[in-house]
Motif scaffolding. Structure first.
Motif, mmCIF file in Angstrom:
data_model
loop_
_atom_site.group_PDB
_atom_site.id
_atom_site.type_symbol
_atom_site.label_atom_id
_atom_site.label_comp_id
_atom_site.label_asym_id
_atom_site.label_seq_id
_atom_site.Cartn_x
_atom_site.Cartn_y
_atom_site.Cartn_z
ATOM 1 N N CYS A 267 0.807 -1.225 0.000
ATOM 2 C CA CYS A 267 0.000 0.000 0.000
ATOM 3 C C CYS A 267 0.840 1.275 0.000
ATOM 4 O O CYS A 267 0.294 2.365 -0.125
ATOM 5 C CB CYS A 267 -0.945 0.008 1.208
ATOM 6 S SG CYS A 267 -0.094 0.054 2.816
ATOM 7 N N GLY A 268 2.150 1.151 0.185
ATOM 8 C CA GLY A 268 3.007 2.329 0.148
ATOM 9 C C GLY A 268 3.098 3.094 1.454
ATOM 10 O O GLY A 268 3.745 4.146 1.509
ATOM 11 N N ALA A 269 2.452 2.601 2.532
ATOM 12 C CA ALA A 269 2.518 3.288 3.825
ATOM 13 C C ALA A 269 3.906 3.122 4.430
ATOM 14 O O ALA A 269 4.599 2.120 4.208
ATOM 15 C CB ALA A 269 1.457 2.731 4.768
ATOM 16 N N TRP A 270 4.297 4.108 5.227
ATOM 17 C CA TRP A 270 5.633 4.096 5.819
ATOM 18 C C TRP A 270 5.590 3.566 7.248
ATOM 19 O O TRP A 270 4.680 3.863 8.010
ATOM 20 C CB TRP A 270 6.229 5.501 5.804
ATOM 21 C CG TRP A 270 6.616 5.970 4.436
ATOM 22 C CD1 TRP A 270 5.844 6.674 3.561
ATOM 23 C CD2 TRP A 270 7.864 5.742 3.769
ATOM 24 N NE1 TRP A 270 6.515 6.909 2.388
ATOM 25 C CE2 TRP A 270 7.768 6.362 2.486
ATOM 26 C CE3 TRP A 270 9.041 5.092 4.118
ATOM 27 C CZ2 TRP A 270 8.816 6.331 1.581
ATOM 28 C CZ3 TRP A 270 10.095 5.070 3.200
ATOM 29 C CH2 TRP A 270 9.974 5.685 1.947
ATOM 30 N N ASN A 271 6.627 2.784 7.600
ATOM 31 C CA ASN A 271 6.845 2.281 8.965
ATOM 32 C C ASN A 271 5.639 1.512 9.507
ATOM 33 O O ASN A 271 5.229 1.688 10.651
ATOM 34 C CB ASN A 271 7.197 3.442 9.913
ATOM 35 C CG ASN A 271 8.464 4.164 9.492
ATOM 36 O OD1 ASN A 271 9.423 3.539 9.057
ATOM 37 N ND2 ASN A 271 8.457 5.485 9.607
ATOM 38 N N THR A 272 5.056 0.670 8.670
ATOM 39 C CA THR A 272 3.902 -0.135 9.105
ATOM 40 C C THR A 272 4.204 -1.624 9.141
ATOM 41 O O THR A 272 3.345 -2.410 9.538
ATOM 42 C CB THR A 272 2.707 0.094 8.161
ATOM 43 O OG1 THR A 272 3.091 -0.225 6.814
ATOM 44 C CG2 THR A 272 2.214 1.531 8.225
ATOM 45 N N LEU A 273 5.415 -2.051 8.727
ATOM 46 C CA LEU A 273 5.753 -3.471 8.734
ATOM 47 C C LEU A 273 6.131 -3.909 10.141
ATOM 48 O O LEU A 273 6.974 -3.305 10.801
ATOM 49 C CB LEU A 273 6.903 -3.759 7.779
ATOM 50 C CG LEU A 273 6.601 -3.555 6.277
ATOM 51 C CD1 LEU A 273 7.802 -3.928 5.433
ATOM 52 C CD2 LEU A 273 5.397 -4.368 5.853
ATOM 53 N N VAL A 274 5.473 -4.986 10.609
ATOM 54 C CA VAL A 274 5.700 -5.527 11.945
ATOM 55 C C VAL A 274 6.169 -6.961 11.816
ATOM 56 O O VAL A 274 5.601 -7.757 11.049
ATOM 57 C CB VAL A 274 4.411 -5.464 12.794
ATOM 58 C CG1 VAL A 274 4.666 -6.018 14.183
ATOM 59 C CG2 VAL A 274 3.895 -4.036 12.875
ATOM 60 N N GLU A 275 7.209 -7.321 12.568
ATOM 61 C CA GLU A 275 7.775 -8.664 12.477
ATOM 62 C C GLU A 275 6.865 -9.696 13.129
ATOM 63 O O GLU A 275 6.268 -9.471 14.180
ATOM 64 C CB GLU A 275 9.147 -8.704 13.145
ATOM 65 C CG GLU A 275 9.854 -10.047 12.998
ATOM 66 C CD GLU A 275 11.237 -10.045 13.623
ATOM 67 O OE1 GLU A 275 11.968 -11.040 13.438
ATOM 68 O OE2 GLU A 275 11.583 -9.057 14.300
ATOM 69 N N GLY A 276 6.749 -10.834 12.491
ATOM 70 C CA GLY A 276 5.992 -11.956 13.028
ATOM 71 C C GLY A 276 6.621 -13.251 12.561
ATOM 72 O O GLY A 276 7.629 -13.268 11.844
#
Length: 452
Positions: A27-36
């Protein structure tokens, strides 16, 4: 034992990436990736798809009216579009302590008298829910409660009991045995909501999910959570105020932006039959800077008072709005200066929508400009005047949708004058209403001098 492989999931859209990136590739959003932890593939192949699927044309499908179940709470039914739909999934979110659980407990208590229901509590113990029900004075003799957060156990109970309506409070507390990530993670929320939605469609159970919100006020979790459900409701209002608004921002079975208005009392949330009275201040006399507009919330016209305060600036001029779009105020001030000759470049301008209501439609433009001009010139507007209309950059006043309904609602509440766009002029006179139709901003400001 092999080390579990990490996978990064986007909190906005649910897209995954094998490594962390600053920007989501989906989606191009910034700083939204969370580790799982990466989950094992299900092993399904295209060959294992269920055979026998057939195509139909829309003309061959026999459509029928959707049967709705009334909750017994009129304002809640209005926000839902008329009531609950069998097999529908409703997601309701709001700030902590605003009244989500209270409203749903009241609704289930009403429904339990004539329908089979189930309340699943994942955040509170059974004793806490029982104490709230007693405090609210609810009849819960036929209201079963399940205090559980394991998805598989909840699905088993739903399949065995087959209630007509079930509340899950909340979706962020559930976890599935199939996933190793923690409750509330992107993977858990996505999987739990998908499984519950699948069960609702297969069995016809109406499921209401309670969702947490972020500090910005948006529903927490992946954006797919809002896409997968049929209806999304937001609780609005200040927790320090006794008034609450329930707004539909998505509804596959009804109109969006429908608004339910409640008052928080000692016995729970009570519907407000005449919400316009909440948003109109009771002034002892006419005051400058106060202008009443008619806004349209879904199918309901509401009268809201717009207040403006214009005062000399001490330093850099400030522009502040409450309940209205902040970016639009600067544009309206420029239009007022360019086309009506009213300058506020050396003035502080504050604009407020009374009652805590949030107005997003551009039909509030003309009311904001009139309120600003009234405050700047220290000249009060007539007490029985309503205003609505969109203002363009060229100074033209554009029509607002459903203008006839707005005027009829204002006349019903005793207003006798209306300043509206020319395109909204009614074809037939409205009894007791003097309609003043204008085409441009300068014309609207000039007509104010003629009003008594």
């Amino acid at each position: 034992m092999a080390k579990a492989r990490s996978l990064y999931s986007c909190g906005e859209c649910g897209a995954t990436s094998p490594k962390w990136q600053g920007q989501c590739p989906g989606c191009g959003a910034w700083n939204t990736l969370v580790e799982g932890v990466a989950e094992r593939a299900s092993g399904h192949r295209f060959e294992s798809l269920v055979p026998g699927a057939r195509l139909q044309t829309l003309a061959d499908i026999e459509a029928r009216e959707i049967d709705r179940v009334a909750t017994g709470i009129g304002e809640f039914d209005r926000a839902l579009g008329g009531g609950l739909v069998a097999g529908g999934v409703v997601l309701i979110g709001g700030d902590p302590g605003i009244g989500k659980s209270t409203l749903l407990l009241q609704a289930l208590a009403q429904l339990s008298a004539r329908h089979k229901v189930l309340y699943v509590s994942g955040e509170e113990s059974a004793e806490q829910v029982a104490l709230r029900a007693r405090r609210l004075g609810l009849d819960t003799r036929q209201l079963p409660l399940l205090a559980e957060i394991n998805l598989e156990r909840i699905l088993a109970v739903l399949q065995a009991e087959r209630p007509e309506v079930a509340v899950i409070d909340s979706i962020q507390t559930l976890w599935s045995d199939e996933l190793s990530s923690a409750p509330g993670s992107v993977a858990q929320v996505r999987e739990c909501s998908a499984q519950l939605t699948r069960l609702a469609k297969q069995t016809g159970i109406t499921i209401i999910l309670v969702g947490h919100v972020t500090k910005e006020g948006a529903l927490a979790g992946p954006r797919v959570l809002e896409h997968i459900v049929d209806t999304v409701l937001y609780f609005e209002g200040d927790t320090h105020s006794s008034f609450r608004l329930v707004r539909a921002v998505k509804n596959r079975f009804g109109a969006v932006n429908e608004l339910g208005v409640f008052a928080m009392t000692e016995s729970g949330l009570k519907g407000v039959s005449n919400p316009s009275a909440l948003f109109l201040s009771q002034h002892g006399q006419e005051v400058p800077g106060s202008c009443v507009m008619v806004t349209q919330e879904g199918t309901r016209p509401l009268l809201v008072e717009i207040q403006a305060l214009v005062d000399g600036a001490h330093g850099n001029p400030r522009r502040l709005t409450v309940g209205l779009e902040a970016q639009r105020l600067a544009m309206l001030l420029a239009v007022l200066h360019r086309h009506a000759g009213i300058a506020c470049f050396d003035q502080d301008v504050f604009v407020n929508a009374v009652g805590g209501v949030k107005i997003a439609e551009p039909a509030a433009d003309l009311a904001v400009l009139i309120a600003i001009a009234s405050s700047l010139k220290n000249r009060a507007l007539p007490a029985k005047l309503v205003v609505f209309g969109e203002v363009g950059l060229a100074g033209e006043i554009r029509p607002a949708p459903r203008g006839q309904e707005r005027l009829r609602e204002a006349a019903k509440l005793g207003f006798t004058q209306a300043l509206i766009p020319e395109a909204n002029r009614p074809k037939q006179a409205i009894p007791g209403m003097n309609v003043i139709a204008v085409r441009r901003v300068e014309e609207a400001v000039a007509r104010l001098r003629e009003l008594d």
